[in-house]
Design a protein around this motif. Structure first.
Motif, PDB file in Angstrom:
ATOM      1  N   THR A 220       0.836  -1.209   0.000  1.00 27.66           N
ATOM      2  CA  THR A 220       0.000   0.000   0.000  1.00 27.66           C
ATOM      3  C   THR A 220       0.865   1.251   0.000  1.00 27.66           C
ATOM      4  O   THR A 220       0.594   2.223  -0.727  1.00 27.66           O
ATOM      5  CB  THR A 220      -0.935   0.004   1.223  1.00 27.66           C
ATOM      6  N   LEU A 221       1.918   1.254   0.788  1.00 31.03           N
ATOM      7  CA  LEU A 221       2.840   2.389   0.817  1.00 31.03           C
ATOM      8  C   LEU A 221       3.540   2.570  -0.527  1.00 31.03           C
ATOM      9  O   LEU A 221       3.673   3.694  -1.027  1.00 31.03           O
ATOM     10  CB  LEU A 221       3.878   2.180   1.928  1.00 31.03           C
ATOM     11  N   ARG A 223       2.494   1.585  -3.475  1.00 31.13           N
ATOM     12  CA  ARG A 223       1.531   2.041  -4.490  1.00 31.13           C
ATOM     13  C   ARG A 223       1.202   3.520  -4.320  1.00 31.13           C
ATOM     14  O   ARG A 223       1.024   4.237  -5.313  1.00 31.13           O
ATOM     15  CB  ARG A 223       0.257   1.202  -4.401  1.00 31.13           C
ATOM     16  N   SER A 224       1.112   3.967  -3.083  1.00 28.48           N
ATOM     17  CA  SER A 224       0.822   5.385  -2.853  1.00 28.48           C
ATOM     18  C   SER A 224       1.949   6.257  -3.403  1.00 28.48           C
ATOM     19  O   SER A 224       1.713   7.335  -3.959  1.00 28.48           O
ATOM     20  CB  SER A 224       0.609   5.659  -1.366  1.00 28.48           C
ATOM     21  N   ALA A 225       3.175   5.777  -3.245  1.00 29.58           N
ATOM     22  CA  ALA A 225       4.322   6.521  -3.767  1.00 29.58           C
ATOM     23  C   ALA A 225       4.311   6.545  -5.296  1.00 29.58           C
ATOM     24  O   ALA A 225       4.590   7.570  -5.923  1.00 29.58           O
ATOM     25  CB  ALA A 225       5.620   5.906  -3.256  1.00 29.58           C
ATOM     26  N   GLU A 227       1.684   6.258  -7.219  1.00 28.40           N
ATOM     27  CA  GLU A 227       0.595   7.131  -7.672  1.00 28.40           C
ATOM     28  C   GLU A 227       1.044   8.595  -7.675  1.00 28.40           C
ATOM     29  O   GLU A 227       0.683   9.370  -8.559  1.00 28.40           O
ATOM     30  CB  GLU A 227      -0.621   6.956  -6.768  1.00 28.40           C
ATOM     31  N   ARG A 228       1.829   8.956  -6.695  1.00 23.02           N
ATOM     32  CA  ARG A 228       2.314  10.331  -6.588  1.00 23.02           C
ATOM     33  C   ARG A 228       3.442  10.599  -7.571  1.00 23.02           C
ATOM     34  O   ARG A 228       3.563  11.706  -8.109  1.00 23.02           O
ATOM     35  CB  ARG A 228       2.781  10.589  -5.153  1.00 23.02           C
ATOM     36  N   ARG A 229       4.267   9.590  -7.805  1.00 19.95           N
ATOM     37  CA  ARG A 229       5.425   9.722  -8.712  1.00 19.95           C
ATOM     38  C   ARG A 229       5.476   8.464  -9.566  1.00 19.95           C
ATOM     39  O   ARG A 229       6.084   7.465  -9.177  1.00 19.95           O
ATOM     40  CB  ARG A 229       6.709   9.874  -7.899  1.00 19.95           C
ATOM     41  N   THR A 234      10.789   5.189  -9.112  1.00 22.80           N
ATOM     42  CA  THR A 234      10.262   5.317  -7.743  1.00 22.80           C
ATOM     43  C   THR A 234      10.495   4.031  -6.965  1.00 22.80           C
ATOM     44  O   THR A 234      10.961   4.045  -5.818  1.00 22.80           O
ATOM     45  CB  THR A 234       8.763   5.659  -7.777  1.00 22.80           C
ATOM     46  N   TRP A 263      10.233  13.257   0.496  1.00 21.69           N
ATOM     47  CA  TRP A 263       9.006  12.545   0.850  1.00 21.69           C
ATOM     48  C   TRP A 263       9.081  11.067   0.482  1.00 21.69           C
ATOM     49  O   TRP A 263       8.550  10.204   1.191  1.00 21.69           O
ATOM     50  CB  TRP A 263       7.781  13.189   0.184  1.00 21.69           C
ATOM     51  N   VAL A 267       8.641   7.602   2.785  1.00 19.54           N
ATOM     52  CA  VAL A 267       7.769   6.467   2.469  1.00 19.54           C
ATOM     53  C   VAL A 267       8.584   5.175   2.437  1.00 19.54           C
ATOM     54  O   VAL A 267       8.140   4.129   2.935  1.00 19.54           O
ATOM     55  CB  VAL A 267       7.058   6.680   1.114  1.00 19.54           C
ATOM     56  N   ARG A 270       9.152   3.959   5.911  1.00 18.71           N
ATOM     57  CA  ARG A 270       7.955   3.350   6.481  1.00 18.71           C
ATOM     58  C   ARG A 270       7.724   1.951   5.916  1.00 18.71           C
ATOM     59  O   ARG A 270       7.311   1.023   6.633  1.00 18.71           O
ATOM     60  CB  ARG A 270       6.740   4.235   6.219  1.00 18.71           C
TER      61      ARG A 270
END
Length: 288
Positions: A220-221, A223-225, A227-229, A234, A263, A267, A270
């Protein structure tokens, strides 16, 4: 390359795959890919099969890649649908059969629609599985239902290997008969993914489920990254940070890849923490 392979083998991985998507096979020249394969071959023992990417822009390119990988010590070659052009199912089947007929090594078919923009249909895959030199399939389509159907349909071919390529589908795939898995995020913490495999094979679904939950949180972390980049680098930044922290290698980034934004570093940290929590679960379980 050797350090990464040694870490994977020490953690308990039962094979090494070079020059695939995470190994950036499409970026490197054939000579560079062969050099990577040869380095890995120096580390792999006979009981650790070396699998090498041979994807290319067309059948002649694929076959030249397969020959180079065979000379470099690979034991199985992997091929996606060729890039650039769009093909219909009959054309794809003809390409794979031509590749399998002429390849000097056994072939693994690799379905990754995210990059090829083509998803292989179930009937095509079952026909390909009947070819004597096609021995395995890696599924990165994220289609759990099709994967399960393939496992069931190929149950009478126990020597044919079927690998899951999506981290969120690992446990369920192992439960209904997958041969194993080949995934990018294993480089965040190889022992965690080996721990999941072993727990699932031992029937310890409580531990396996707990590990899968941590892998899901990690994914999930990631994929969120992305989506942002959305750049492919990435993921490479995050894997690089994890391997540097473990002291596996100093750097795996390429010269054109810019510095990691702050950022993304957060991520990545984490995600590494989620993997460390999974590792603690495995350690606690073994002590108990």
């Amino acid at each position: 390359v050797k350090a990464v392979c040694r870490e994977m083998i020490t953690a308990g991985c039962r094979g090494i795959f070079v020059a695939g998507s995470t190994g950036r096979g499409p970026w490197f020249s054939r000579a560079d890919r062969a050099a990577v394969c040869a380095a890995a071959a120096e580390v792999c023992q006979p009981e650790t099969p070396l699998i090498a990417g041979a994807s290319g822009s067309g059948l002649p390119d694929m076959l030249d890649n397969a020959r180079a990988m065979a000379d470099a010590g690979a034991r199985i070659v992997v091929a996606t649908v060729p890039g650039y052009y769009k093909y219909n199912p009959d054309e794809i089947e003809a390409i794979y059969l031509g590749f399998a007929d002429a390849s000097p090594l056994p072939v693994m078919v690799y379905d990754i629609p995210e990059f090829t923009h083509t998803k292989l249909d179930e009937g095509l895959l079952l026909r390909l599985a009947r070819h004597g030199n096609i021995v395995a399939f890696k599924d990165s389509s994220a289609d759990g239902a099709r994967f399960r159907a393939l496992v069931q349909a190929l149950a009478e071919q126990p020597d044919f290997l079927i690998f899951q390529g999506k981290e969120n589908l690992l446990l369920e795939s192992l439960q209904f008969g997958a041969s194993g898995f080949i995934v990018s995020l294993i480089h965040l913490a190889p022992a965690v993914f080996v721990g999941l495999y072993r727990a699932a094979r031992a029937g310890d679904l409580t531990l396996a489920g707990a590990i899968q939950e941590r892998i899901d949180a990690t994914l999930t972390l990631i994929r969120s990254a992305i989506e942002r980049r959305p750049e492919s680098s990435t993921l490479f930044y995050m894997l690089n940070q994890a391997m540097r922290q473990r002291g596996v290698c100093a750097n795996l980034l390429l010269s054109h890849e810019n510095d990691q934004p702050d950022w993304l570093a957060d991520v990545a940290q984490r995600a590494i923490a989620e993997c460390e929590a999974a590792s603690e679960l495995i350690s606690s379980h073994s002590k108990g």
